[in-house]
Design a protein around this motif. Structure first.
Motif, mmCIF file in Angstrom:
data_model
loop_
_atom_site.group_PDB
_atom_site.id
_atom_site.type_symbol
_atom_site.label_atom_id
_atom_site.label_comp_id
_atom_site.label_asym_id
_atom_site.label_seq_id
_atom_site.Cartn_x
_atom_site.Cartn_y
_atom_site.Cartn_z
ATOM 1 N N ILE A 194 108.763 67.319 42.483
ATOM 2 C CA ILE A 194 108.380 65.907 42.475
ATOM 3 C C ILE A 194 106.881 65.749 42.744
ATOM 4 N N ILE A 195 106.271 66.674 43.482
ATOM 5 C CA ILE A 195 104.819 66.647 43.682
ATOM 6 C C ILE A 195 104.105 66.767 42.337
ATOM 7 N N VAL A 196 104.597 67.658 41.477
ATOM 8 C CA VAL A 196 104.004 67.804 40.138
ATOM 9 C C VAL A 196 104.174 66.503 39.354
ATOM 10 N N VAL A 197 105.371 65.918 39.440
ATOM 11 C CA VAL A 197 105.604 64.632 38.774
ATOM 12 C C VAL A 197 104.673 63.567 39.348
ATOM 13 N N GLY A 198 104.462 63.603 40.669
ATOM 14 C CA GLY A 198 103.549 62.650 41.302
ATOM 15 C C GLY A 198 102.135 62.784 40.788
ATOM 16 N N PHE A 199 101.695 64.011 40.559
ATOM 17 C CA PHE A 199 100.374 64.252 39.972
ATOM 18 C C PHE A 199 100.260 63.575 38.606
ATOM 19 N N ILE A 200 101.281 63.765 37.780
ATOM 20 C CA ILE A 200 101.268 63.185 36.437
ATOM 21 C C ILE A 200 101.271 61.661 36.508
ATOM 22 N N VAL A 201 102.130 61.111 37.373
ATOM 23 C CA VAL A 201 102.235 59.656 37.498
ATOM 24 C C VAL A 201 100.917 59.050 37.975
ATOM 25 N N SER A 202 100.308 59.655 38.996
ATOM 26 C CA SER A 202 99.071 59.095 39.546
ATOM 27 C C SER A 202 97.945 59.113 38.519
ATOM 28 N N VAL A 203 97.808 60.214 37.782
ATOM 29 C CA VAL A 203 96.741 60.303 36.783
ATOM 30 C C VAL A 203 96.933 59.271 35.682
ATOM 31 N N PHE A 204 98.161 59.167 35.160
ATOM 32 C CA PHE A 204 98.401 58.218 34.066
ATOM 33 C C PHE A 204 98.282 56.770 34.538
ATOM 34 N N ALA A 205 98.719 56.497 35.761
ATOM 35 C CA ALA A 205 98.660 55.122 36.267
ATOM 36 C C ALA A 205 97.219 54.649 36.416
ATOM 37 N N PHE A 206 96.379 55.450 37.044
ATOM 38 C CA PHE A 206 94.985 55.038 37.235
ATOM 39 C C PHE A 206 94.191 55.119 35.934
ATOM 40 N N ARG A 207 94.592 56.018 35.050
ATOM 41 C CA ARG A 207 93.933 56.062 33.736
ATOM 42 C C ARG A 207 94.246 54.787 32.958
ATOM 43 N N ALA A 208 95.507 54.346 32.993
ATOM 44 C CA ALA A 208 95.881 53.112 32.302
ATOM 45 C C ALA A 208 95.160 51.910 32.893
ATOM 46 N N ALA A 209 94.904 51.949 34.211
ATOM 47 C CA ALA A 209 94.196 50.844 34.864
ATOM 48 C C ALA A 209 92.690 50.911 34.643
ATOM 49 N N GLY A 210 92.213 52.012 34.079
ATOM 50 C CA GLY A 210 90.781 52.154 33.815
ATOM 51 C C GLY A 210 89.953 52.390 35.059
ATOM 52 N N TYR A 211 90.560 52.998 36.089
ATOM 53 C CA TYR A 211 89.832 53.196 37.344
ATOM 54 C C TYR A 211 88.707 54.203 37.165
ATOM 55 N N GLU A 212 87.594 53.969 37.884
ATOM 56 C CA GLU A 212 86.468 54.906 37.827
ATOM 57 C C GLU A 212 85.611 54.793 39.086
ATOM 58 N N ALA A 213 85.232 55.911 39.630
ATOM 59 C CA ALA A 213 84.258 56.004 40.721
ATOM 60 C C ALA A 213 83.237 57.062 40.337
ATOM 61 N N VAL A 214 81.972 56.817 40.671
ATOM 62 C CA VAL A 214 80.893 57.708 40.250
ATOM 63 C C VAL A 214 80.106 58.174 41.465
ATOM 64 N N PHE A 215 79.878 59.493 41.537
ATOM 65 C CA PHE A 215 79.057 60.083 42.590
ATOM 66 C C PHE A 215 77.872 60.814 41.963
#
Length: 415
Positions: A194-215
């Motif tokens: 489920i941790i692996v599934v969580g990785f996939i879910v988190s990446v796709f969710a924030f990608r769909a939301a267009g999230y971005e932070a820049v350093f």
């Protein structure tokens, strides 16, 4: 429509067909207990439908490989997106071979989700076709990577069969120390998945939301500030070492990172990769907690009725046969031909690169498995735990080494 567009569509269609096939395998197994149904007739009918569907997915997946290969001019295994896509193809292909041998539909109930998760994991990474770097322009790319993936795919099926054996034989009603320990480790195995599934879910969710932070890196006394930007697509819990935040979208009031990655984490991408792993654990833990609230029992215990009545000895045999087939193939692909290629590309057969070390650890692990199986009589539960643990070693070699440890094989990592 060009070949690359066809390839992208074939990837999506194959993924959907695998998902449908998984649903059919669920119906095949659970439907045997429905009223007014002959269990044998039901399993034979729906097992055939399920296998045909997964085979159509496999054919479509082959179309993805062929069209992307024709477009790029090289076999699509040169980065994480391509390799993990190829590995999922090989997992389904290995399942198909073993299904034709044993004719057990239940194997599809556990093998197809493995292919689906690996395929979804591949979709997290950049999908652009990139030209091969000089060290990859070799016929050994075809031989080394394809054989290594083929061997690893049989290890995946062995893991699935071993997990089914454990679910079939562990006493979930037992209260003695051994039973509690078995239940705990089984539950930890499902938590890891489920941790692996969580990785996939988190990446796709924030990608769909267009999230971005820049350093950007902070200037030092001996080095002027560089213009290189480090872009995060997940809220920055962990910042790059010695960096400054340029901009960040708002998420639940989070305005700045909580910590910096340690200086001994090498590579400019170490902060972003560590942040991604943290989010995988957070999302996976939340998903695990929600599932536990919904089913109100350990996940392993909730899944175990699906394998009730299955021949445990047959599962043990399938797990062993899978490793027996995959081991020599992996040996040739991941070690023998890999060393020949290393000599041609880098002028040495062995260099203790992290990926080389973990490939050797994987080989030694399965060598020990076969030795214990053949000479010490390791069967049943002990052998099944080794099969499950072995594939976790494989996944760390494929994923953990690329995302955490810098080395000569880092070109296979994420963008």
């Amino acid at each position: 429509m060009n070949l690359l567009d066809i390839s992208k569509q074939a990837f999506v269609i194959a993924f959907l067909l695998y998902c449908v096939a998984f649903c059919f395998y669920v119906v095949t197994i659970t439907g045997k207990t429905w009223k007014n149904r002959d269990p044998q007739v039901h399993e034979r009918k729906w097992g055939k439908i399920s296998f045909i569907t997964s085979t159509l997915g496999l054919i479509t997946h082959l179309v993805y490989v062929a069209t992307r290969w024709a477009w790029s001019g090289h076999i699509p295994v040169s980065n994480m997106y391509e390799f993990m896509s190829f590995l999922s193809l090989m997992i389904i292909m290995a399942f198909t071979v073993l299904y034709l041998i044993y004719r057990k539909a239940l194997l599809g109930l556990f093998a197809t989700p493995l292919g689906i998760v690996v395929m979804a994991y591949a979709a997290v990474f950049p999908k652009d076709v990139q030209p091969l770097i000089p060290s990859l322009r070799s016929i050994w790319l075809y031989i080394h990577v394809t054989l290594a993936a083929a061997g690893e795919s049989f290890f995946a099926i062995a893991c699935a069969a071993g997990l089914m054996y454990l679910l079939r034989t562990v006493d979930f009603k037992g209260t003695d120390k051994s039973a509690r320990r078995q239940k705990l480790w089984l539950e930890f195995t499902f938590y890891s998945i489920i941790i692996v599934v969580g990785f996939i879910v988190s990446v796709f969710a924030f990608r769909a939301a267009g999230y971005e932070a820049v350093f950007t890196p902070k200037p030092t006394e001996t080095e002027q500030s560089r213009t290189v930007e480090m872009v995060y697509n997940l809220p920055p819990i962990v910042a790059p070492h010695n960096s400054q935040l340029v901009s960040a979208d708002s998420f639940l009031g989070m305005s700045k990172p909580w910590m910096e990655v340690p200086s001994w984490f090498k590579g400019e991408s170490s902060g972003r990769k560590t942040n991604t792993l943290v989010w995988a654990f957070i999302t996976g833990t939340v998903l695990y907690g929600l599932l536990r609230l919904i089913i109100r029992k350990p996940i392993s215990e909730a899944v175990s009725p699906a394998v009730k009545g299955l021949d445990a000895d047959l599962l043990d045999e399938i797990s062993y046969r899978s490793i027996a087939i995959g081991f020599p193939v992996f040996t040739l692909g991941a070690l023998v031909f890999a060393m020949i290629w290393a000599q041609q590309a880098w002028g040495r057969f062995w260099g203790w690169d992290p990926k080389e070390v973990w490939a050797l650890i994987t080989w030694l692990f399965y060598s020990v498995y076969l030795h214990l199986r053949l000479s010490r009589g390791f069967h049943g539960r002990k052998a099944s735990w080794l099969a499950v643990l072995g594939f976790l070693v494989v996944m760390f070699t494929l994923v953990g080494v690329n995302l955490i440890i810098a080395g000569l094989h880092s070109y296979a990592g994420t963008d």
